[in-house]
Design a protein around this motif. Structure first.
Motif, PDB file in Angstrom:
ATOM      1  N   LEU A 178       0.822  -1.206   0.000  1.00  0.00           N
ATOM      2  CA  LEU A 178       0.000   0.000   0.000  1.00  0.00           C
ATOM      3  C   LEU A 178       0.859   1.260   0.000  1.00  0.00           C
ATOM      4  O   LEU A 178       0.496   2.267  -0.625  1.00  0.00           O
ATOM      5  CB  LEU A 178      -0.940  -0.004   1.195  1.00  0.00           C
ATOM      6  CG  LEU A 178      -2.092  -1.018   1.115  1.00  0.00           C
ATOM      7  CD1 LEU A 178      -2.848  -1.075   2.432  1.00  0.00           C
ATOM      8  CD2 LEU A 178      -3.039  -0.663  -0.025  1.00  0.00           C
ATOM      9  N   ARG A 179       2.013   1.224   0.674  1.00  0.00           N
ATOM     10  CA  ARG A 179       2.930   2.365   0.632  1.00  0.00           C
ATOM     11  C   ARG A 179       3.435   2.590  -0.793  1.00  0.00           C
ATOM     12  O   ARG A 179       3.568   3.729  -1.250  1.00  0.00           O
ATOM     13  CB  ARG A 179       4.103   2.156   1.589  1.00  0.00           C
ATOM     14  CG  ARG A 179       3.748   2.354   3.064  1.00  0.00           C
ATOM     15  CD  ARG A 179       4.997   2.535   3.914  1.00  0.00           C
ATOM     16  NE  ARG A 179       5.838   1.355   3.891  1.00  0.00           N
ATOM     17  CZ  ARG A 179       5.740   0.339   4.744  1.00  0.00           C
ATOM     18  NH1 ARG A 179       4.796   0.364   5.683  1.00  0.00           N
ATOM     19  NH2 ARG A 179       6.558  -0.694   4.668  1.00  0.00           N
ATOM     20  N   ARG A 190       0.639   4.168  -2.767  1.00  0.00           N
ATOM     21  CA  ARG A 190       0.479   5.563  -2.359  1.00  0.00           C
ATOM     22  C   ARG A 190       1.600   6.431  -2.950  1.00  0.00           C
ATOM     23  O   ARG A 190       1.346   7.549  -3.440  1.00  0.00           O
ATOM     24  CB  ARG A 190       0.483   5.659  -0.827  1.00  0.00           C
ATOM     25  CG  ARG A 190       0.081   7.030  -0.310  1.00  0.00           C
ATOM     26  CD  ARG A 190       0.134   7.101   1.202  1.00  0.00           C
ATOM     27  NE  ARG A 190      -0.946   6.352   1.822  1.00  0.00           N
ATOM     28  CZ  ARG A 190      -0.788   5.224   2.508  1.00  0.00           C
ATOM     29  NH1 ARG A 190       0.427   4.691   2.640  1.00  0.00           N
ATOM     30  NH2 ARG A 190      -1.814   4.614   3.043  1.00  0.00           N
ATOM     31  N   LEU A 236       0.970   6.951  -6.679  1.00  0.00           N
ATOM     32  CA  LEU A 236      -0.061   7.960  -6.891  1.00  0.00           C
ATOM     33  C   LEU A 236       0.491   9.372  -6.680  1.00  0.00           C
ATOM     34  O   LEU A 236       0.156  10.302  -7.429  1.00  0.00           O
ATOM     35  CB  LEU A 236      -1.232   7.716  -5.938  1.00  0.00           C
ATOM     36  CG  LEU A 236      -2.055   6.444  -6.204  1.00  0.00           C
ATOM     37  CD1 LEU A 236      -3.004   6.185  -5.036  1.00  0.00           C
ATOM     38  CD2 LEU A 236      -2.842   6.564  -7.502  1.00  0.00           C
ATOM     39  N   ALA A 237       1.352   9.528  -5.680  1.00  0.00           N
ATOM     40  CA  ALA A 237       1.954  10.838  -5.426  1.00  0.00           C
ATOM     41  C   ALA A 237       2.871  11.247  -6.572  1.00  0.00           C
ATOM     42  O   ALA A 237       2.852  12.407  -7.015  1.00  0.00           O
ATOM     43  CB  ALA A 237       2.728  10.805  -4.109  1.00  0.00           C
ATOM     44  N   VAL A 249      -6.329   4.299  -0.103  1.00  0.00           N
ATOM     45  CA  VAL A 249      -5.126   5.112  -0.278  1.00  0.00           C
ATOM     46  C   VAL A 249      -5.268   6.086  -1.448  1.00  0.00           C
ATOM     47  O   VAL A 249      -4.307   6.746  -1.835  1.00  0.00           O
ATOM     48  CB  VAL A 249      -3.879   4.227  -0.478  1.00  0.00           C
ATOM     49  CG1 VAL A 249      -3.624   3.382   0.757  1.00  0.00           C
ATOM     50  CG2 VAL A 249      -3.992   3.347  -1.729  1.00  0.00           C
ATOM     51  N   GLY A 250      -6.474   6.196  -2.023  1.00  0.00           N
ATOM     52  CA  GLY A 250      -6.719   7.224  -3.021  1.00  0.00           C
ATOM     53  C   GLY A 250      -6.651   6.793  -4.463  1.00  0.00           C
ATOM     54  O   GLY A 250      -6.674   7.640  -5.364  1.00  0.00           O
ATOM     55  N   CYS A 251      -6.567   5.485  -4.721  1.00  0.00           N
ATOM     56  CA  CYS A 251      -6.529   4.993  -6.107  1.00  0.00           C
ATOM     57  C   CYS A 251      -7.960   4.939  -6.646  1.00  0.00           C
ATOM     58  O   CYS A 251      -8.822   4.275  -6.065  1.00  0.00           O
ATOM     59  CB  CYS A 251      -5.893   3.608  -6.162  1.00  0.00           C
ATOM     60  SG  CYS A 251      -5.712   2.958  -7.836  1.00  0.00           S
TER      61      CYS A 251
END
Length: 373
Positions: free
Chosen positions: A307-308, A311, A314-315, A341-343
């Motif tokens: 997940l990191r 993330r 995505l950043a 995580v915003g995906c």
């Protein structure tokens, strides 16, 4: 549609007591919205529900009033080739289990043996198994074609198209196909896509995964092929293998020429260690496709690290103006964690399995949850 869509289970059980026991064991999960269970008592009702809605797994009793014993598995598999099937029985019948596996079941469960979270873990493993079957189906077909080629010649596997979804809006937003071998497959993909424009795919991007050695030829041919196929209103995207592409000047020049003709370029197979970060800054790119192997880690013991990585990708994508798609999403749990995580853009059997050209427009119209619009 809620981006954190629940795990959909179809329970086909004619015994009210057995059905109630299973449903009650999952009350905490259904109350929180992480699981939705639809219960039916007849095979005909189950087949009707499979046409109306998308389920991740069906739990099926073999002793139904309108069923045919273990043949219930075959009927369900015909209705939905992509669903995971778990057979329920009151007895440990190894012969029935073997026949159920042959007909397409992923696992076999004695009633009352596993309940609650233990049952959910069992179901998720069955879904994983079915995802593996879908992923290897093409390879098995190629192997079978090779064995038969001495008599009938090599069989040609039809191109299959899979949409990706914007989970924040609950709708398909693009179409993907893997092309390879002969360049004629590119024409086949473009022609099929052209034929879909009238049902509502006008303006939808078509993404094509291609071998890297096609790149020099595509620079001179793609613009002409797109013009011939009258796809000017729709963007065409090429997905190139991130582990092979390199940053040589000739590659960079080819990519710049493609983008100048209106073609987008995405880096495919993005996962830890697959390619240096320099690729994202030195190559003229429009997007990143996170590899299914990285997505698979989201539900394993390495989930926090996975997940990191998502993330961070995505950043990076946001900072560099790149689209990001998570490929290979097959489980509700993966869907939920990626959303957390915003995906927002995902692709995989969680939403739609790959379809042949003739069947794809009808599947597109149903959307990611299999509902007619």
């Amino acid at each position: 549609m809620n981006s954190g869509a629940p795990l959909g289970l179809l329970l086909l059980e004619d015994s009210p007591a057995d059905s109630r026991l299973l449903v009650e064991s999952l009350r905490e999960q259904t109350s929180s919205g992480t699981v939705v269970i639809q219960t039916v008592r007849r095979l005909a009702d189950a087949l009707r529900e499979l046409k109306r809605f998308h389920f991740s797994c069906v739990l099926v009793d073999l002793g139904l009033p309108d069923g045919e014993g273990v043949r219930n598995v075959a009927r369900i598999r015909e209705a939905d080739p992509g669903i995971a099937i778990v057979v329920l029985t009151g007895l440990s019948d190894e012969r029935a289990a073997e026949e159920a596996f042959r007909l397409g079941a992923q696992d076999y469960l004695i009633k009352g043996e596993r309940l609650g979270e233990e049952l959910l873990s069992f179901v998720r493993r069955a879904i994983d198994k079915q995802g593996g079957v879908q992923a290897t189906h093409g390879a098995d077909g190629e192997a079978g074609a090779a064995e038969d080629s001495t008599e009938a010649g090599p069989a040609i596997e039809p191109l299959r198209f899979q949409p990706w979804v914007d989970v924040s809006r609950g709708r398909f937003v693009g179409v993907h196909a893997v092309v390879g071998g002969e360049l004629t497959q590119l024409s086949t993909a473009l022609s099929a896509f052209r034929s879909w424009l009238s049902p509502g795919l006008d303006g939808v991007p078509l993404a094509l995964s291609i071998p890297l050695n096609w790149l020099p030829r595509l620079v001179s041919q793609l613009a002409a092929r797109v013009a011939q196929a009258e796809l000017k209103a729709s963007s065409v995207t090429l997905r190139l293998p991130g582990g092979e592409i390199g940053t040589e000047p000739s590659v960079v020049d080819d990519l710049r020429m493609l983008r100048a003709s209106g073609t987008q370029v995405w880096l495919e197979g993005w996962r830890p260690g697959c390619a240096p970060l320099d690729y994202l800054t030195e190559l003229p790119l429009d997007g990143i496709v996170i590899d299914p192997r990285a997505i698979d880690d989201v539900t394993r013991d390495t989930s926090e690290a996975a997940l990191r990585f998502v993330r961070a990708t995505l950043a990076l994508g946001g900072a560099l103006g790149l689209d990001v798609i998570a490929d290979g999403v097959s489980l509700a749990e993966q869907h939920a964690r990626l959303s957390m995580v915003g995906c927002t853009h995902m692709q995989g059997t969680r939403f739609c399995r790959p379809e042949v050209a003739e069947e794809f427009p009808a599947r597109w119209r149903k959307g990611p949850w299999g509902l007619e619009r």
